[in-house]
Write an enzyme that holds these catalytic residues in place. Structure first.
Site, PDB file in Angstrom:
ATOM      1  N   LYS A  68      57.841 -39.085  20.354  1.00 49.24           N
ATOM      2  CA  LYS A  68      57.932 -40.293  21.001  1.00 49.24           C
ATOM      3  C   LYS A  68      57.418 -41.582  20.100  1.00 49.24           C
ATOM      4  O   LYS A  68      57.186 -42.497  20.589  1.00 49.24           O
ATOM      5  CB  LYS A  68      57.223 -40.272  22.196  1.00 49.24           C
ATOM      6  CG  LYS A  68      57.680 -39.429  23.296  1.00 49.24           C
ATOM      7  CD  LYS A  68      57.049 -39.376  24.456  1.00 49.24           C
ATOM      8  CE  LYS A  68      55.833 -38.332  24.804  1.00 49.24           C
ATOM      9  NZ  LYS A  68      55.321 -38.458  26.077  1.00 49.24           N
ATOM     10  N   LYS A 104      54.239 -41.870  19.122  1.00 49.93           N
ATOM     11  CA  LYS A 104      53.004 -42.222  19.691  1.00 49.93           C
ATOM     12  C   LYS A 104      52.068 -41.458  18.920  1.00 49.93           C
ATOM     13  O   LYS A 104      52.417 -40.305  18.619  1.00 49.93           O
ATOM     14  CB  LYS A 104      53.128 -41.883  21.048  1.00 49.93           C
ATOM     15  CG  LYS A 104      53.724 -42.899  22.080  1.00 49.93           C
ATOM     16  CD  LYS A 104      53.454 -42.841  23.574  1.00 49.93           C
ATOM     17  CE  LYS A 104      53.890 -43.994  24.146  1.00 49.93           C
ATOM     18  NZ  LYS A 104      53.022 -44.165  25.397  1.00 49.93           N
TER      19      LYS A 104
HETATM   20  N1  CTP Z   1      50.878 -45.714  34.305  1.00 52.62           N
HETATM   21  C1  CTP Z   1      50.884 -46.483  35.251  1.00 52.62           C
HETATM   22  N2  CTP Z   1      50.453 -47.868  35.287  1.00 52.62           N
HETATM   23  C2  CTP Z   1      49.991 -48.207  34.030  1.00 52.62           C
HETATM   24  C3  CTP Z   1      50.101 -47.438  32.833  1.00 52.62           C
HETATM   25  C4  CTP Z   1      50.510 -46.196  32.843  1.00 52.62           C
HETATM   26  O1  CTP Z   1      51.093 -46.241  36.161  1.00 52.62           O
HETATM   27  N3  CTP Z   1      49.614 -49.465  33.822  1.00 52.62           N
HETATM   28  C5  CTP Z   1      51.514 -44.391  34.149  1.00 52.62           C
HETATM   29  C6  CTP Z   1      52.756 -44.341  33.587  1.00 52.62           C
HETATM   30  O2  CTP Z   1      53.963 -44.908  34.270  1.00 52.62           O
HETATM   31  C7  CTP Z   1      52.845 -42.704  33.457  1.00 52.62           C
HETATM   32  C8  CTP Z   1      51.498 -42.109  33.436  1.00 52.62           C
HETATM   33  O3  CTP Z   1      50.690 -43.263  34.065  1.00 52.62           O
HETATM   34  O4  CTP Z   1      53.553 -42.216  34.544  1.00 52.62           O
HETATM   35  C9  CTP Z   1      50.879 -41.979  32.131  1.00 52.62           C
HETATM   36  O5  CTP Z   1      51.224 -42.711  31.175  1.00 52.62           O
HETATM   37  P1  CTP Z   1      50.711 -42.861  29.583  1.00 52.62           P
HETATM   38  O6  CTP Z   1      52.062 -43.098  28.798  1.00 52.62           O
HETATM   39  O7  CTP Z   1      49.869 -41.906  29.231  1.00 52.62           O
HETATM   40  O8  CTP Z   1      49.683 -44.313  29.809  1.00 52.62           O
HETATM   41  P2  CTP Z   1      50.063 -45.662  28.964  1.00 52.62           P
HETATM   42  O9  CTP Z   1      48.690 -46.451  29.511  1.00 52.62           O
HETATM   43  O10 CTP Z   1      51.064 -46.289  29.462  1.00 52.62           O
HETATM   44  O11 CTP Z   1      50.189 -45.260  27.611  1.00 52.62           O
HETATM   45  P3  CTP Z   1      50.850 -46.423  26.503  1.00 52.62           P
HETATM   46  O12 CTP Z   1      50.196 -47.484  26.432  1.00 52.62           O
HETATM   47  O13 CTP Z   1      50.177 -45.473  25.109  1.00 52.62           O
HETATM   48  O14 CTP Z   1      52.254 -46.279  26.768  1.00 52.62           O
END
Ligand code: CTP
Length: 130
Positions: A44, A46
């Site tokens: 991904k 990441k």
């Molecule tokens: N999620 C959420 N609200 C946020 C951040 C994340 O509801 N502000 C949810 C995502 O939609 C997903 C879950 O948490 O279903 C795990 O997301 P993850 O990708 O681990 O977290 P992120 O904070 O979005 O990470 P990144 O910034 O690396 O994308």
């Protein structure tokens, strides 16, 4: 007995993760988390700041989480839904539409994201503080 399933890297666990996990758990009697492995994060594009083992340990300490398993590929979701007898797949709304094809196997729900926080934003603010 209904089983909810959610997935993600869950790096630098933050309040939006907790909100998502709490709401997902409320949609079932059991919540399983498919935790992105380091190799899946690489697919991904990441990179997690914490190891898989540490992210796993943090998630397991959350009261809404009943079990955690590694997620290595996009394709395994359908298999995991069947294997764990999941009734509902729950994801944040940034994934809206992405998993609609899995509605053949279980209910698919996208929950509103918590605003103004993400693992990426946390990484950026930590960098800015240095
Ligand atoms: N999620 C959420 N609200 C946020 C951040 C994340 O509801 N502000 C949810 C995502 O939609 C997903 C879950 O948490 O279903 C795990 O997301 P993850 O990708 O681990 O977290 P992120 O904070 O979005 O990470 P990144 O910034 O690396 O994308």
């Amino acid at each position: 007995m209904s089983v909810a399933l959610t997935c993600g890297p869950f790096d630098l666990l933050h309040v939006a993760h907790v909100n998502l996990l709490r709401r997902a758990r409320a949609l079932g009697n059991t919540l399983l988390v498919g935790l992105s492995s380091d190799s899946f994060n690489a697919i991904k594009q990441k990179r997690a700041t914490q190891s898989y083992a540490d992210r796993d340990a943090v998630l397991r300490a959350i009261r809404y989480v009943d079990d955690v398993f590694p997620e290595d590929t996009w394709e395994q979701k359908a298999h995991d839904i069947r294997r764990y007898g999941a009734d509902i797949l729950v994801m944040g709304s940034d994934w809206a539409g992405h998993f609609d094809d899995l509605a053949r196997h279980c209910t698919v729900r996208y929950l509103p994201r918590t605003e103004d926080i993400s693992s990426s934003l946390l990484k950026a603010s930590i960098r800015a503080m240095q």
